[in-house]
Design an enzyme around this catalytic site. Sequence first.
Site, PDB file in Angstrom:
ATOM      1  N   SER A 103      -6.612  -1.583  13.064  1.00  0.00           N
ATOM      2  CA  SER A 103      -7.403  -0.206  12.939  1.00  0.00           C
ATOM      3  C   SER A 103      -8.036  -0.049  14.219  1.00  0.00           C
ATOM      4  O   SER A 103      -8.437  -1.012  15.103  1.00  0.00           O
ATOM      5  CB  SER A 103      -8.423  -0.406  11.824  1.00  0.00           C
ATOM      6  OG  SER A 103      -9.459   0.476  11.894  1.00  0.00           O
TER       7      SER A 103
ATOM      8  N   TYR B 138     -15.414  -5.277   7.726  1.00  0.00           N
ATOM      9  CA  TYR B 138     -14.053  -4.603   8.038  1.00  0.00           C
ATOM     10  C   TYR B 138     -13.352  -4.791   9.229  1.00  0.00           C
ATOM     11  O   TYR B 138     -12.285  -5.227   9.399  1.00  0.00           O
ATOM     12  CB  TYR B 138     -14.220  -3.284   7.757  1.00  0.00           C
ATOM     13  CG  TYR B 138     -13.165  -2.300   7.945  1.00  0.00           C
ATOM     14  CD1 TYR B 138     -11.753  -2.422   6.840  1.00  0.00           C
ATOM     15  CD2 TYR B 138     -12.691  -1.554   9.217  1.00  0.00           C
ATOM     16  CE1 TYR B 138     -10.604  -1.730   6.918  1.00  0.00           C
ATOM     17  CE2 TYR B 138     -11.557  -0.908   9.202  1.00  0.00           C
ATOM     18  CZ  TYR B 138     -10.827  -0.916   7.995  1.00  0.00           C
ATOM     19  OH  TYR B 138      -9.486  -0.119   8.354  1.00  0.00           O
TER      20      TYR B 138
ATOM     21  N   GLY C 227      -1.087   7.877   0.258  1.00  0.00           N
ATOM     22  CA  GLY C 227      -1.650   7.862   1.517  1.00  0.00           C
ATOM     23  C   GLY C 227      -0.389   7.703   2.654  1.00  0.00           C
ATOM     24  O   GLY C 227       0.716   7.899   2.602  1.00  0.00           O
ATOM     25  N   ILE C 228      -0.914   6.865   3.846  1.00  0.00           N
ATOM     26  CA  ILE C 228      -0.024   6.667   4.718  1.00  0.00           C
ATOM     27  C   ILE C 228       1.276   5.543   4.238  1.00  0.00           C
ATOM     28  O   ILE C 228       2.303   5.835   4.685  1.00  0.00           O
ATOM     29  CB  ILE C 228      -0.795   5.816   5.762  1.00  0.00           C
ATOM     30  CG1 ILE C 228      -1.706   6.467   6.556  1.00  0.00           C
ATOM     31  CG2 ILE C 228       0.325   5.233   6.727  1.00  0.00           C
ATOM     32  CD1 ILE C 228      -2.417   5.881   7.695  1.00  0.00           C
ATOM     33  N   GLY C 229       0.997   4.635   3.453  1.00  0.00           N
ATOM     34  CA  GLY C 229       1.903   3.982   2.913  1.00  0.00           C
ATOM     35  C   GLY C 229       3.189   4.809   2.049  1.00  0.00           C
ATOM     36  O   GLY C 229       4.104   4.473   2.222  1.00  0.00           O
TER      37      GLY C 229
ATOM     38  N   GLY D 298       0.821  -1.174  -0.025  1.00  0.00           N
ATOM     39  CA  GLY D 298      -0.061   0.202  -0.149  1.00  0.00           C
ATOM     40  C   GLY D 298       0.720   1.275  -0.036  1.00  0.00           C
ATOM     41  O   GLY D 298       0.364   2.260   0.415  1.00  0.00           O
TER      42      GLY D 298
END
Length: 314
Positions: free
Chosen positions: A151, A176, A26-28, A22
């Site tokens: 998460s 999720y 974004g974060i990745g 990922g």
Amino acid sequence: MPRKPIDITVPDLSGKRAVVTGGSDGIGLRLATRLAAAGAEVVLPVRSPHKGEAALTTIRRTVPQADVSLRELDLSSLASVAALGDTLRAEDRPIHILINNAGVMTPPERRTTSDGFELQFGTNHLGHFALVAHLFPLLRAGRARVTSQVSVAANQGSINWTDLNWERSYDGMKAYRQSKIAFGLFGLELDRRSRAHDWGITSNLAHPGVAPTNLLAARPEMGRAEDTLGVRLIRALSARGILVGTVHTAQLPALYAATSPEARPGGFYGPGGLGHMGGAPGEQNLYTRLRSTEQARRIWQVSEELTKLPFPPS
């Protein structure tokens, strides 16, 4: 009110090989940039070559000396995961850091992977389970630290053991939560088994808190044509410095968990602010849903059966 700057120091990673799933946005992408800036060779397995090339350009703009490269990976396809494993094993380079960061969140309608699994369970958990299995010899060779991104959603819900693929009824958020609980249980069980069998791998967990990342943004390929109300609210709060974090702060728990000499095997790291939604990273109490060693052993066995991958590989 302006935010007080929050950051951590990343140790020198020269000579280390890091793999970040990922990592194309974004974060990745931020994680990959920080690892490259610290001297690591960074491998980005990506589903979209176009987004991957854009990520390389962004990283090299920030870190001109970056040693970063792309590989192909679609975590929703076990064949693709196996192909990446073949590729990296053929390169025969030890992996020292693996950050399992990629994920999908709450498609409005039930969707499946190419192997027939519910999309979130198949991608967030089974895809990463298979990836670690295929990379196992390289992780052992590098005495790797594996950090798995869960998460705040893993603090609610449960594993739907009688219908793991949500075929009888579908609730996107419940599915999720299940995917992240399963993934967290696996990450902790990986550390326990490594210690028991002297694999030399350490494994811990991180979560980004709540921040305006792309998980809830418009994703036409997942049936979400527009940004959700939730992500619009999170963006508004983040911009005003209220309660939630930023994309910058959201990367820090996983970065700390993956690189800090102080991060413990089997530890759980997240933002330290109110409700653990934002703020500086630190170790946190493990969510109750991640504490059962019996459930961890069960999800490990089920994952082996569903992916048809013995772990460790013979």
